[in-house]
Design a protein around this motif. Structure first.
Motif, short mmCIF file in Angstrom:
data_model
loop_
_atom_site.label_atom_id
_atom_site.label_comp_id
_atom_site.label_asym_id
_atom_site.label_seq_id
_atom_site.Cartn_x
_atom_site.Cartn_y
_atom_site.Cartn_z
N UNK A 70 0.83 -1.21 0.00
CA UNK A 70 0.00 0.00 0.00
C UNK A 70 0.86 1.26 0.00
N UNK A 71 0.42 2.27 -0.77
CA UNK A 71 1.10 3.56 -0.80
C UNK A 71 0.09 4.68 -0.61
N UNK A 72 0.58 5.77 -0.05
CA UNK A 72 -0.27 6.95 0.10
C UNK A 72 -0.79 7.36 -1.28
N UNK A 73 -2.08 7.64 -1.35
CA UNK A 73 -2.71 8.02 -2.61
C UNK A 73 -3.47 6.87 -3.26
N UNK A 74 -3.27 5.64 -2.76
CA UNK A 74 -3.96 4.49 -3.34
C UNK A 74 -5.48 4.57 -3.13
N UNK A 75 -5.91 5.43 -2.20
CA UNK A 75 -7.35 5.59 -1.97
C UNK A 75 -8.07 6.01 -3.25
N UNK A 76 -7.33 6.64 -4.15
CA UNK A 76 -7.91 7.08 -5.41
C UNK A 76 -8.42 5.87 -6.21
N UNK A 77 -7.71 4.75 -6.10
CA UNK A 77 -8.09 3.54 -6.82
C UNK A 77 -8.91 2.58 -5.97
N UNK A 78 -8.67 2.61 -4.67
CA UNK A 78 -9.32 1.69 -3.73
C UNK A 78 -9.94 2.52 -2.60
N UNK A 79 -11.16 3.05 -2.81
CA UNK A 79 -11.77 4.01 -1.86
C UNK A 79 -11.93 3.50 -0.44
N UNK A 80 -12.01 2.18 -0.25
CA UNK A 80 -12.19 1.63 1.09
C UNK A 80 -10.86 1.42 1.81
N UNK A 81 -9.78 1.84 1.19
CA UNK A 81 -8.47 1.72 1.81
C UNK A 81 -7.86 0.34 1.63
N UNK A 82 -6.89 0.04 2.48
CA UNK A 82 -6.12 -1.19 2.36
C UNK A 82 -6.98 -2.44 2.51
N UNK A 83 -8.14 -2.33 3.13
CA UNK A 83 -9.03 -3.49 3.28
C UNK A 83 -10.05 -3.59 2.15
N UNK A 84 -9.97 -2.70 1.18
CA UNK A 84 -10.91 -2.71 0.04
C UNK A 84 -10.87 -4.09 -0.63
N UNK A 85 -12.01 -4.74 -0.78
CA UNK A 85 -12.01 -6.07 -1.42
C UNK A 85 -11.60 -6.02 -2.90
N UNK A 86 -11.62 -4.83 -3.50
CA UNK A 86 -11.21 -4.70 -4.90
C UNK A 86 -9.73 -4.37 -5.03
N UNK A 87 -8.98 -4.48 -3.94
CA UNK A 87 -7.54 -4.24 -3.95
C UNK A 87 -6.83 -5.56 -3.70
N UNK A 88 -5.89 -5.89 -4.59
CA UNK A 88 -5.09 -7.09 -4.39
C UNK A 88 -3.67 -6.83 -4.89
N UNK A 89 -2.81 -7.79 -4.66
CA UNK A 89 -1.40 -7.69 -5.03
C UNK A 89 -1.09 -8.81 -6.02
N UNK A 90 -0.36 -8.47 -7.07
CA UNK A 90 0.14 -9.46 -8.02
C UNK A 90 1.60 -9.73 -7.69
N UNK A 91 1.94 -11.00 -7.53
CA UNK A 91 3.33 -11.40 -7.25
C UNK A 91 3.83 -12.21 -8.44
N UNK A 92 4.81 -11.65 -9.13
CA UNK A 92 5.42 -12.32 -10.27
C UNK A 92 6.68 -13.04 -9.83
N UNK A 93 6.81 -14.30 -10.22
CA UNK A 93 8.02 -15.08 -9.94
C UNK A 93 8.67 -15.42 -11.28
N UNK A 94 9.85 -14.84 -11.50
CA UNK A 94 10.54 -15.03 -12.77
C UNK A 94 11.32 -16.34 -12.80
N UNK A 95 11.36 -16.96 -13.97
CA UNK A 95 12.17 -18.17 -14.16
C UNK A 95 13.28 -17.94 -15.18
N UNK A 96 13.03 -17.09 -16.17
CA UNK A 96 14.05 -16.79 -17.17
C UNK A 96 13.72 -15.47 -17.85
N UNK A 97 14.58 -15.07 -18.75
CA UNK A 97 14.34 -13.80 -19.43
C UNK A 97 15.15 -13.65 -20.70
#
Length: 139
Positions: free
Chosen positions: A98-125
């Motif tokens: 979470x970062x300050x200003x994210x309320x613009x995208x997720x009005x309910x704050x850090x507990x907003x059900x429409x807010x999630x995190x994507x975790x990418x795990x790289x294997x090659x490039x």
């Protein structure tokens, strides 16, 4: 590639735009520009914030295969990372990203059900610079 983590990490950190690839239900690649990552652990793990209700989240839940692309316009170089994307909804990781200003995208704050995190795990490039490309593995 000599010192891949440092070179590629520098491109990621300086890139204002991230391009994320997913696979749709018909097996076609989809690409989307997103803001820069919120966090990275070397070049192996890269974290983004997004809307739980997004099409991309649905695609990653069905098929986690993914790629990321970062580029340096000034020196015309770029890197594609291939791996898998995980959708995280736990409060601890959401608070961490979470970062300050994210309320613009997720009005309910850090507990907003429409807010999630994507975790990418790289294997090659694949790295491109000076009219040459080079494949590499990520440990």
């Amino acid at each position: 590639m000599r010192n891949a983590a440092k070179t590629i990490g520098g491109i990621i950190d300086k890139s204002g735009v991230s391009v994320i690839g997913s696979v749709d239900q018909e097996g076609f690649p989809n690409a989307k520009a997103m803001l820069k990552p919120r966090k990275r652990v070397g070049i192996k793990e890269i974290y983004f914030s997004t809307n739980t209700s997004s099409m991309r989240v649905s695609q990653f839940r069905e098929n986690p295969k993914s790629c990321l692309y970062f580029f340096d316009r000034r020196f015309f170089r770029g890197v594609m990372l291939r791996g898998t994307m995980e959708v995280l909804t736990g409060q601890e990781v959401k608070k961490e990203i979470w970062q300050e200003g994210d309320e613009m995208y997720y009005p309910e704050g850090v507990t907003d059900p429409d807010y999630c995190v994507l975790k990418f795990k790289a294997q090659d490039g694949r790295y491109y610079s000076n009219f040459e490309s080079e494949d590499f593995l990520i440990d």
